[in-house]
Design a protein around this motif. Sequence first.
Motif, short mmCIF file in Angstrom:
data_model
loop_
_atom_site.label_atom_id
_atom_site.label_comp_id
_atom_site.label_asym_id
_atom_site.label_seq_id
_atom_site.Cartn_x
_atom_site.Cartn_y
_atom_site.Cartn_z
N UNK A 72 0.87 -1.17 0.00
CA UNK A 72 0.00 0.00 0.00
C UNK A 72 0.91 1.22 0.00
N UNK A 73 0.89 1.96 -1.09
CA UNK A 73 1.80 3.09 -1.28
C UNK A 73 1.11 4.37 -0.81
N UNK A 74 1.60 4.92 0.29
CA UNK A 74 1.01 6.14 0.87
C UNK A 74 1.82 7.35 0.40
N UNK A 75 1.11 8.30 -0.19
CA UNK A 75 1.72 9.52 -0.72
C UNK A 75 1.46 10.70 0.22
N UNK A 76 2.15 11.80 -0.01
CA UNK A 76 1.99 13.01 0.80
C UNK A 76 0.55 13.51 0.74
N UNK A 77 -0.01 13.80 1.91
CA UNK A 77 -1.37 14.35 2.06
C UNK A 77 -2.47 13.50 1.43
N UNK A 78 -2.21 12.23 1.20
CA UNK A 78 -3.21 11.35 0.58
C UNK A 78 -4.24 10.89 1.59
N UNK A 79 -5.42 10.53 1.08
CA UNK A 79 -6.44 9.81 1.86
C UNK A 79 -6.56 8.46 1.17
N UNK A 80 -5.74 7.53 1.60
CA UNK A 80 -5.65 6.21 0.99
C UNK A 80 -6.74 5.31 1.57
N UNK A 81 -7.68 4.88 0.72
CA UNK A 81 -8.78 4.03 1.18
C UNK A 81 -8.45 2.58 0.88
N UNK A 82 -8.60 1.73 1.91
CA UNK A 82 -8.36 0.29 1.77
C UNK A 82 -9.51 -0.45 2.44
N UNK A 83 -10.48 -0.90 1.62
CA UNK A 83 -11.60 -1.68 2.13
C UNK A 83 -11.26 -3.16 1.97
#
Length: 88
Positions: free
Chosen positions: A68-79
């Motif tokens: 899961x690649x998290x970027x700057x200021x991201x809202x990473x959704x993982x359902x």
Amino acid sequence: ATVLGTIRDANDAVVEGATVTLKNTETGISSTLTTDSNGDFQFINVKIGLYQITVEKQGFNKLAADKINVQVNARQRVDLILQVATTT
């Protein structure tokens, strides 16, 4: 960044009280929380990088989501969907 999502079972019902762990695969640092009554979880102030999410709840098989690649200021959704544990 924020990593958030909903945990459901195979019948699309929310899973309350599941243990969700977010682990940075580069540093090994992890954080753990429990899903709320809606099956939701949210990790805030997540640093950029590659992460693994694991979900555990009694009566279900353990589930892991990798890369899961998290970027700057991201809202990473993982359902994620948990499968009911089977006995042998």
